[in-house]
Design a protein around this motif. Structure first.
Motif, PDB file in Angstrom:
ATOM      1  N   HIS A  54       0.852  -1.184   0.000  1.00 19.37           N
ATOM      2  CA  HIS A  54       0.000   0.000   0.000  1.00 19.37           C
ATOM      3  C   HIS A  54       0.887   1.232   0.000  1.00 19.37           C
ATOM      4  O   HIS A  54       2.093   1.161   0.253  1.00 19.37           O
ATOM      5  CB  HIS A  54      -0.901   0.024   1.238  1.00 19.37           C
ATOM      6  CG  HIS A  54      -0.144   0.175   2.530  1.00 19.37           C
ATOM      7  ND1 HIS A  54       0.513  -0.879   3.130  1.00 19.37           N
ATOM      8  CD2 HIS A  54       0.098   1.270   3.305  1.00 19.37           C
ATOM      9  CE1 HIS A  54       1.110  -0.458   4.231  1.00 19.37           C
ATOM     10  NE2 HIS A  54       0.873   0.836   4.360  1.00 19.37           N
ATOM     11  N   GLY A  55       0.266   2.360  -0.283  1.00 25.31           N
ATOM     12  CA  GLY A  55       0.969   3.635  -0.259  1.00 25.31           C
ATOM     13  C   GLY A  55       0.450   4.531   0.847  1.00 25.31           C
ATOM     14  O   GLY A  55      -0.437   4.178   1.619  1.00 25.31           O
ATOM     15  N   ARG A  56       1.010   5.729   0.894  1.00 27.83           N
ATOM     16  CA  ARG A  56       0.662   6.664   1.964  1.00 27.83           C
ATOM     17  C   ARG A  56      -0.807   7.072   1.884  1.00 27.83           C
ATOM     18  O   ARG A  56      -1.482   7.178   2.912  1.00 27.83           O
ATOM     19  CB  ARG A  56       1.560   7.901   1.871  1.00 27.83           C
ATOM     20  CG  ARG A  56       1.252   8.962   2.918  1.00 27.83           C
ATOM     21  CD  ARG A  56       2.204  10.133   2.800  1.00 27.83           C
ATOM     22  NE  ARG A  56       1.880  11.168   3.775  1.00 27.83           N
ATOM     23  CZ  ARG A  56       2.549  12.320   3.895  1.00 27.83           C
ATOM     24  NH1 ARG A  56       3.593  12.547   3.095  1.00 27.83           N
ATOM     25  NH2 ARG A  56       2.181  13.195   4.799  1.00 27.83           N
ATOM     26  N   GLU A  57      -1.310   7.290   0.673  1.00 30.93           N
ATOM     27  CA  GLU A  57      -2.696   7.724   0.532  1.00 30.93           C
ATOM     28  C   GLU A  57      -3.657   6.665   1.065  1.00 30.93           C
ATOM     29  O   GLU A  57      -4.643   6.982   1.738  1.00 30.93           O
ATOM     30  CB  GLU A  57      -3.008   8.015  -0.933  1.00 30.93           C
ATOM     31  CG  GLU A  57      -4.426   8.495  -1.178  1.00 30.93           C
ATOM     32  CD  GLU A  57      -4.708   8.771  -2.640  1.00 30.93           C
ATOM     33  OE1 GLU A  57      -5.879   9.036  -2.969  1.00 30.93           O
ATOM     34  OE2 GLU A  57      -3.760   8.716  -3.452  1.00 30.93           O
ATOM     35  N   TYR A  58      -3.374   5.403   0.764  1.00 33.20           N
ATOM     36  CA  TYR A  58      -4.225   4.331   1.271  1.00 33.20           C
ATOM     37  C   TYR A  58      -4.192   4.300   2.793  1.00 33.20           C
ATOM     38  O   TYR A  58      -5.235   4.136   3.446  1.00 33.20           O
ATOM     39  CB  TYR A  58      -3.772   2.997   0.698  1.00 33.20           C
ATOM     40  CG  TYR A  58      -4.562   1.816   1.213  1.00 33.20           C
ATOM     41  CD1 TYR A  58      -5.730   1.409   0.579  1.00 33.20           C
ATOM     42  CD2 TYR A  58      -4.148   1.105   2.335  1.00 33.20           C
ATOM     43  CE1 TYR A  58      -6.465   0.328   1.045  1.00 33.20           C
ATOM     44  CE2 TYR A  58      -4.871   0.027   2.817  1.00 33.20           C
ATOM     45  CZ  TYR A  58      -6.022  -0.358   2.174  1.00 33.20           C
ATOM     46  OH  TYR A  58      -6.746  -1.418   2.653  1.00 33.20           O
ATOM     47  N   ARG A  59      -3.006   4.437   3.373  1.00 35.25           N
ATOM     48  CA  ARG A  59      -2.902   4.387   4.836  1.00 35.25           C
ATOM     49  C   ARG A  59      -3.713   5.509   5.479  1.00 35.25           C
ATOM     50  O   ARG A  59      -4.359   5.317   6.508  1.00 35.25           O
ATOM     51  CB  ARG A  59      -1.443   4.493   5.264  1.00 35.25           C
ATOM     52  CG  ARG A  59      -1.229   4.383   6.778  1.00 35.25           C
ATOM     53  CD  ARG A  59       0.225   4.632   7.128  1.00 35.25           C
ATOM     54  NE  ARG A  59       1.044   3.528   6.679  1.00 35.25           N
ATOM     55  CZ  ARG A  59       1.682   2.682   7.494  1.00 35.25           C
ATOM     56  NH1 ARG A  59       1.537   2.804   8.786  1.00 35.25           N
ATOM     57  NH2 ARG A  59       2.422   1.724   7.017  1.00 35.25           N
ATOM     58  N   GLU A  60      -3.703   6.668   4.860  1.00 35.62           N
ATOM     59  CA  GLU A  60      -4.478   7.779   5.400  1.00 35.62           C
ATOM     60  C   GLU A  60      -5.977   7.525   5.259  1.00 35.62           C
ATOM     61  O   GLU A  60      -6.764   7.870   6.146  1.00 35.62           O
ATOM     62  CB  GLU A  60      -4.088   9.072   4.691  1.00 35.62           C
ATOM     63  CG  GLU A  60      -2.668   9.532   5.011  1.00 35.62           C
ATOM     64  CD  GLU A  60      -2.262  10.754   4.212  1.00 35.62           C
ATOM     65  OE1 GLU A  60      -3.041  11.141   3.306  1.00 35.62           O
ATOM     66  OE2 GLU A  60      -1.183  11.307   4.483  1.00 35.62           O
TER      67      GLU A  60
END
Length: 576
Positions: free
Chosen positions: A344-350
């Protein structure tokens, strides 16, 4: 049956869909399809599995995504909820999710009856239904029915409310509320207008399923794009906790009940370990929000209502218990960070942590850590029911339990929906064992025949612009199915795969699970493969090592995020 909706958005062209699954390109999808109703025999075939004996029974609340296939047998029914879209399968219906992402739902239907209810269609969302005679783009919120008949090789679309664009060959034709079209033949395809038909039992059942949504109390606290929100009304009650805001608790569970205990673990790519709860209401509280033990009972805090909620396979923390042989976990509490164990990337984590701010200065004090659940590893990896095999955990075990980023447990094939299917030969009423062949270029020759009624003929609308993407206007030679060798004496005639016509190409099929399983054994058991590793396997190369760094243990803390501004309320679907 007509199903008027509260607001119909202006006619809009669908957004161009992605050409690859999210699991092969970047972040996993934030939207999945949940099996919310299963009546009679309903069977499942995972993406990448093409074996004739690969069909298996499927559990309520199971998750389907791109490439997965579902079949409702004779006398069976099923319902799939995918955000703001609900699909209901009638008897003898064979359905495949050709593509399912945050803003594109493409269903491939080779036989049977399908009802689709679209509650909201905004922000570039697209819904496409592909059939053997043509593709249908659902252009407005509304209620639709699609019938595919094997007996006379016809497909009928009925628009109770909304608008659908029929794409068959080089002609597109819009069907508005109250209209119906029948597509017949294959070379050429003929399109005929039909009269409105009276509702049957399947229509009435579908309308009855939509009815409670308009008056749901839980929609105020959860959001209408979260599947199963209306079921919380019947299974529990809402209160307001000063520390957590609105909280929900189940009212028909025993004293020893605990979240993430009455169900089993399944392996569903690209997320890997996924919780499947046994309770009919057990979907939303286990894939969104957080749990906490408050006032002598477990309560669920859904968190803020956002524009588009992000699905998570299980909002838990995994731990290693004892000297081995036991796998444990506990639910995340309010505002505690969820750390995905898959790519996953940062946007997904947010997105999956909408009300959490991560701070790196002190440890997280998990509020639910003392209420740990543990089972033997054999139970976990085999997808067996958890409640029957819970291991007693002492206070010393809880203190010594080590938090891990993900279970280092290799799933068995049956945990991923493989290897436990039907072994008997195909019988009448069973789906074709071969997956449908999707033809993204429909046949070009169309004859429009009006319904036999004293009404003027409606010519095909050839001057309308096509949806976003490359327009289908050029003449294309008919595409034939793969050749099949002549049968030998004494052998059954080889079966041709069914064909469906699609406006957009489907997502690539998943790699076979045995291929993924072998690669995980060589890299990191229990950790899903990353997109680069999948790409290497598709090219015939070794998967290679994981590139994503593992999250540390519990060395971070969280603080409440700023309270987000409430989003605009979505219009509720009106009662049928």
């Amino acid at each position: 049956m007509m199903l008027p909706l509260a607001l119909l958005l202006a006619l809009q062209a669908p957004a161009p869909p992605p050409q690859a699954t999210a699991s092969d390109s970047g972040d996993p999808p934030g939207r999945v399809a949940r099996l919310s109703v299963r009546e009679g025999r309903v069977s499942f075939q995972p993406s990448g599995d093409t074996a004739a004996s690969s069909w298996s029974d499927v559990a309520l609340n199971y998750i389907l995504t791109s490439g997965d296939r579902l079949y409702a047998d004779q006398g069976g029914r099923a319902e799939l909820q995918a955000g703001d879209v609900t699909l209901r399968l009638g008897a003898a219906t064979d359905l495949t999710f050709a593509n399912l992402t945050d803003d594109f739902l493409q269903a491939s239907m080779s036989s049977g009856t399908l009802r689709v209810t679209v509650y909201d269609l905004s922000n570039g969302d697209s819904v496409e239904v592909d059939t053997p005679n043509g593709a249908f783009l659902l252009r407005e919120p509304g209620s639709y029915r699609v019938d595919v008949s094997d007996a006379d090789s016809t497909t009928t679309i009925t628009v109770d409310s909304g608008a659908a664009e029929v794409m068959a060959g080089a002609v597109s034709q819009v069907v508005h509320s109250g209209g119906a079209l029948q597509l017949s033949g294959s070379d050429p395809i003929r399109v005929s207008s039909l009269a409105a038909r009276p509702p049957d039992d399947f229509d009435r059942w579908s309308a009855g399923r939509d009815q409670p949504l308009a008056t749901s109390v839980s929609a105020r606290y959860v959001g209408r794009d979260v599947p199963g929100y209306d079921e919380l009304d019947r299974a529990g009650s809402w209160e307001t906790a000063p520390e957590y805001g609105p909280v929900w608790y189940p009212t028909a569970v025993d004293a020893e009940w605990a979240p993430y205990r009455a169900g089993h673990w399944a392996w569903i790519d690209p997320w890997g370990w996924t919780w499947v709860d046994d309770a009919p209401w057990g979907y939303a509280p286990f894939h969104y929000g957080r749990w906490v033990y408050w006032h002598e009972r477990w309560v669920w805090a859904p968190g803020p209502v956002v524009r588009r909620h992000c699905y998570a396979p299980a909002l838990v923390v995994f731990v290693s218990v004892g000297g081995g042989g036991v796998q444990g976990w506990f639910p995340l509490g309010p505002r505690e960070p969820y750390r995905p164990w898959y790519h996953h990337g940062r946007e997904y984590r947010e997105r999956v942590n909408p009300d959490v701010v991560v701070v790196t200065t002190r440890e997280v004090h998990y509020v639910n850590r003392p209420r740990l659940i543990a089972v033997p590893i054999t139970v976990f990896r085999g997808g067996e029911p958890v409640n029957r095999r819970v291991v007693r955990v002492t206070d010393v075990d809880v203190t010594r339990a080590q938090i891990i980023s993900h279970p280092r447990v290799q799933p068995l094939p049956q945990t991923a929906g493989w290897g436990s299917g039907w072994s008997q030969p195909a019988a009448p009423g069973r789906p074709a064992v071969l997956r449908p062949v999707v033809m993204p270029r429909p046949r070009p020759e169309i004859h429009v025949t009006p319904w036999k009624n004293p009404q003027p003929e409606q010519p095909a609308q050839t001057g309308q612009p096509a949806p976003r993407g490359q327009p289908i206007r050029e003449r294309i030679e008919p595409q034939r199915p793969p050749s099949v060798p002549a049968p030998r004496p004494g052998r059954p005639t080889p079966q041709l795969p069914p064909r469906v016509i699609a406006r957009n190409p489907p997502a690539p099929a998943a790699l076979p699970f045995p291929t993924r399983q072998k690669a995980m054994q060589q890299t990191d058991p229990g950790r899903p493969l990353e997109p680069v590793q999948r790409q290497n396997l598709r090219q015939g190369k070794p998967a290679g090592p994981h590139r994503d760094p593992e999250d540390p243990g519990d060395h971070r803390a969280v603080q409440p995020a700023k309270k987000p501004e409430p989003p605009a309320k979505k219009p509720a679907p009106e009662r049928p």
